[in-house]
Design a protein around this motif. Structure first.
Motif, PDB file in Angstrom:
ATOM      1  N   ILE A 137      41.689  33.147  37.161  1.00 45.38           N
ATOM      2  CA  ILE A 137      42.814  33.566  38.661  1.00 45.38           C
ATOM      3  C   ILE A 137      43.840  35.036  38.405  1.00 45.38           C
ATOM      4  CG2 ILE A 137      44.482  32.255  39.226  1.00 45.38           C
ATOM      5  CD1 ILE A 137      44.005  29.934  37.407  1.00 45.38           C
ATOM      6  N   PHE A 138      43.729  34.888  37.512  1.00 46.02           N
ATOM      7  CA  PHE A 138      44.434  36.304  37.819  1.00 46.02           C
ATOM      8  C   PHE A 138      42.931  37.942  37.758  1.00 46.02           C
ATOM      9  CE2 PHE A 138      48.115  34.185  35.476  1.00 46.02           C
ATOM     10  CZ  PHE A 138      49.096  35.433  36.102  1.00 46.02           C
ATOM     11  N   GLY A 139      41.896  37.492  38.076  1.00 47.61           N
ATOM     12  CA  GLY A 139      40.726  37.896  37.613  1.00 47.61           C
ATOM     13  C   GLY A 139      40.825  38.562  39.471  1.00 47.61           C
ATOM     14  N   ILE A 140      40.713  36.945  40.196  1.00 49.96           N
ATOM     15  CA  ILE A 140      40.996  36.654  42.047  1.00 49.96           C
ATOM     16  C   ILE A 140      41.824  37.335  43.183  1.00 49.96           C
ATOM     17  CG2 ILE A 140      41.020  35.554  43.734  1.00 49.96           C
ATOM     18  CD1 ILE A 140      39.276  33.092  41.156  1.00 49.96           C
ATOM     19  N   ALA A 192      44.917  40.007  29.099  1.00 49.67           N
ATOM     20  CA  ALA A 192      44.950  39.861  27.805  1.00 49.67           C
ATOM     21  C   ALA A 192      44.727  38.632  27.335  1.00 49.67           C
ATOM     22  CB  ALA A 192      47.017  39.843  28.369  1.00 49.67           C
ATOM     23  N   PHE A 193      44.930  37.912  29.149  1.00 51.09           N
ATOM     24  CA  PHE A 193      44.476  36.580  28.560  1.00 51.09           C
ATOM     25  C   PHE A 193      42.909  36.105  28.153  1.00 51.09           C
ATOM     26  CE2 PHE A 193      47.905  34.836  31.477  1.00 51.09           C
ATOM     27  CZ  PHE A 193      48.285  33.527  30.714  1.00 51.09           C
ATOM     28  N   SER A 194      42.268  36.622  28.563  1.00 50.71           N
ATOM     29  CA  SER A 194      40.573  37.115  28.240  1.00 50.71           C
ATOM     30  C   SER A 194      40.513  37.727  26.939  1.00 50.71           C
ATOM     31  CB  SER A 194      39.868  38.100  29.014  1.00 50.71           C
ATOM     32  OG  SER A 194      40.156  39.262  28.983  1.00 50.71           O
ATOM     33  N   SER A 195      41.380  38.417  26.473  1.00 53.02           N
ATOM     34  CA  SER A 195      41.537  38.607  25.080  1.00 53.02           C
ATOM     35  C   SER A 195      42.520  37.705  24.084  1.00 53.02           C
ATOM     36  CB  SER A 195      41.676  40.167  25.161  1.00 53.02           C
ATOM     37  OG  SER A 195      42.892  40.424  25.319  1.00 53.02           O
ATOM     38  N   GLY A 196      43.152  37.235  24.882  1.00 57.68           N
ATOM     39  CA  GLY A 196      44.317  36.119  23.727  1.00 57.68           C
ATOM     40  C   GLY A 196      45.550  36.888  23.439  1.00 57.68           C
ATOM     41  N   ASN A 197      45.191  38.166  23.313  1.00 56.63           N
ATOM     42  CA  ASN A 197      46.521  38.992  23.175  1.00 56.63           C
ATOM     43  C   ASN A 197      47.763  38.720  23.973  1.00 56.63           C
ATOM     44  OD1 ASN A 197      45.680  40.872  21.194  1.00 56.63           O
ATOM     45  ND2 ASN A 197      44.052  41.436  23.239  1.00 56.63           N
ATOM     46  N   LEU A 198      48.055  37.825  24.491  1.00 50.40           N
ATOM     47  CA  LEU A 198      49.267  37.191  25.483  1.00 50.40           C
ATOM     48  C   LEU A 198      51.035  37.662  25.190  1.00 50.40           C
ATOM     49  CD1 LEU A 198      48.030  32.650  25.191  1.00 50.40           C
ATOM     50  CD2 LEU A 198      47.348  35.203  26.481  1.00 50.40           C
ATOM     51  N   ARG A 235      41.691  24.055  36.161  1.00 51.32           N
ATOM     52  CA  ARG A 235      40.168  23.822  35.594  1.00 51.32           C
ATOM     53  C   ARG A 235      39.131  25.044  35.436  1.00 51.32           C
ATOM     54  NH1 ARG A 235      38.605  19.481  41.267  1.00 51.32           N
ATOM     55  NH2 ARG A 235      40.026  17.734  40.352  1.00 51.32           N
ATOM     56  N   LEU A 236      40.405  26.274  36.078  1.00 54.63           N
ATOM     57  CA  LEU A 236      40.332  27.909  35.662  1.00 54.63           C
ATOM     58  C   LEU A 236      40.535  28.175  34.567  1.00 54.63           C
ATOM     59  CD1 LEU A 236      39.476  28.720  39.655  1.00 54.63           C
ATOM     60  CD2 LEU A 236      37.637  27.859  37.627  1.00 54.63           C
ATOM     61  N   GLU A 237      39.984  28.709  33.519  1.00 55.55           N
ATOM     62  CA  GLU A 237      40.922  29.990  32.723  1.00 55.55           C
ATOM     63  C   GLU A 237      41.779  30.972  33.337  1.00 55.55           C
ATOM     64  OE1 GLU A 237      40.911  29.424  29.584  1.00 55.55           O
ATOM     65  OE2 GLU A 237      39.359  27.446  30.039  1.00 55.55           O
ATOM     66  N   PRO A 238      43.467  31.082  33.383  1.00 54.04           N
ATOM     67  CA  PRO A 238      43.736  32.154  33.471  1.00 54.04           C
ATOM     68  C   PRO A 238      43.260  33.426  34.209  1.00 54.04           C
ATOM     69  CG  PRO A 238      45.536  30.611  31.864  1.00 54.04           C
ATOM     70  CD  PRO A 238      43.369  29.905  31.953  1.00 54.04           C
TER      71      PRO A 238
END
Length: 449
Positions: free
Chosen positions: A406-409, A331-337, A400-403
């Motif tokens: 963070i959630f991918g980690i 959702a964060f990577s595609s912009g579908n928030l 400093r990191l894209e959301p």
């Protein structure tokens, strides 16, 4: 019937330490942005101030086995209440960041010691068939405390410029009540028999908490506890070949618990929801949704823990983590928030059914009677060390990191957890602590001379 009432009453009182744990830990989420603005803190100092309670928790978890073993479980629980009371009052009136940090640290000590003493006390008074649900009440009270903290923060948010002080100070009321209730607790029968060598008092408590057990079963359990206490301690610490299996299990369940990102999401829930474009007031209300979801699915976990078992719940939770974190990352990577709050609620549900319901029960079960306090400290220390570290760096990560990174980690760590559960985690449901002790230990003929 009398034994069941006494057992449940004692377990409920001890589990209230979890309510204070949940409230104290999460109440800061409603105040942290105001504190940063009020005292003009940069990200580094802000992260340190907010994580100070967690560093206190790390120390409390590390040393919590000592008072639990030397003073007893009951006295330790009483002093936990005192620490919470001091922290609530001190944090509420703190004039600047350094005194605030100190009193939050004091509260953290209470949290850390409570995660050692309370689950251990409950597991030691509970018969095998009740142990999962009763020890799990500690987790239920944690999430109830979290929910009440979110609700309290929302109710107090608009009362004026000192709202954040009231948010932190109201904890004094349940802390005082808990301290008073602790006077009515019995001592753990296993502590009395194994550590104090008071077999008469130990047997008396064992009979009072023997719900569902026949007199013959109580006598057999009593003899098993005496035999367990008679085993010579090979060393003063738990890092021996004999205990390598429970040590690794305690470390890894606590490690994966925090690397799911659960505490980062709980502590910074309003901030995370604001990342999706929600207004600050709406984000605070969404945080209540996190608390409600946590509470509802903790009920589900506790209803299943003695039926399906600990390992099965960890399986369910792992799959839930992977699905919900995967969707949040997408959702964060595609912009579908728009759906992010729903995915976060699904993540909370997976945690509540799996790791949340299991961790404190499991750690309290897997160590021998003579080493349980030290083993519980190890698991709690690991849990809180990684919780503190993640909370310390999360504001910097958010900057400093894209959301999605963070959630991918967090997602990658939960894939590793699933593999660990499949290959290494044993089932512990319905087995006495003394039977588990024999199952977990490496046979003497396989130990080094």
């Amino acid at each position: 019937m009398k034994e069941k009432f006494f057992l449940y009453k004692s377990a409920v009182v001890a589990s209230l330490a979890g309510f204070l744990f949940g409230f104290d830990t999460v109440v800061i989420s409603g105040a942290e942005q105001t504190i940063q603005s009020l005292w003009q803190l940069d990200s580094g100092l802000h992260g340190f101030a907010i994580s100070s309670a967690l560093w206190g928790t790390v120390l409390g978890a590390l040393v919590g086995g000592w008072p639990s073993e030397k003073l007893g479980r009951k006295q330790t629980l009483l002093w936990i209440g005192v620490l919470y009371l001091l922290s609530a009052l001190g944090s509420a009136v703190a004039p600047e960041v350094y005194s605030f940090t100190f009193f939050r640290f004091i509260g953290g000590l209470g949290v850390g010691i409570s995660t050692v003493a309370a689950p251990m006390f409950i597991s030691e008074i509970a018969p095998p068939n009740y142990r999962g649900r009763l020890a799990g009440m500690f987790q239920f009270n944690i999430v109830l405390g979290i929910l009440i903290a979110f609700v309290s923060n929302a109710l107090l948010a608009n009362i004026g410029e000192h709202a954040w002080r009231w948010m932190l100070g109201v904890e004094a009321f349940p802390a005082l009540a808990f301290s008073i209730l602790c006077f009515g607790l019995p001592e753990s029968p296993r502590w009395l028999i194994v550590h104090k060598k008071d077999t008469v008092a130990g047997l008396d408590v064992l009979k009072k908490t023997s719900a569902g057990l026949s007199s013959d079963e109580v006598d057999r359990l009593y003899r098993e506890i005496i035999a367990s206490g008679a085993e010579p301690k090979t060393t003063g610490n738990i890092f021996t070949r004999q205990l390598v299996r429970p040590v690794l299990l305690a470390f890894l369940i606590a490690f994966f618990n925090q690397l799911s990102g659960i505490n980062a999401i709980l502590y910074f829930a309003p901030r995370i929801f604001e990342m999706t474009g929600l207004a600050a007031s709406t984000a605070l209300l969404q945080s209540i949704g996190v608390g409600v979801t946590n509470l509802i699915f903790t009920f589900v976990g506790l209803a299943l823990i003695d039926r399906l078992g600990r390992r099965s719940l960890l399986y369910i939770g792992s799959f839930g983590y992977i699905i919900s974190l995967g969707l949040t990352t997408w959702a964060f990577s595609s912009g579908n928030l728009d759906m992010v709050p729903i995915y976060i609620f699904a993540f909370i549900a997976a945690h509540a059914i799996g790791q949340g319901a299991v961790i404190w029960v499991f750690i309290a079960e897997i160590f021998p009677n003579q080493y349980r306090a030290t083993g519980q400290s190890l698991g709690s220390f690991t849990h809180w060390f990684f919780a503190a570290g993640l909370t310390l760096v999360f504001p910097l990560m958010a900057e400093r990191l894209e959301p999605q990174t963070i959630f991918g980690i967090f997602l990658s760590m939960m894939i590793l957890q699933l593999i660990w559960v499949a290959l290494f985690v044993p089932e512990t449901k319905g087995i006495s602590l003394e039977e588990l002790e024999s199952k977990m230990a490496i046979p003497k003929d396989q130990q080094p001379e």
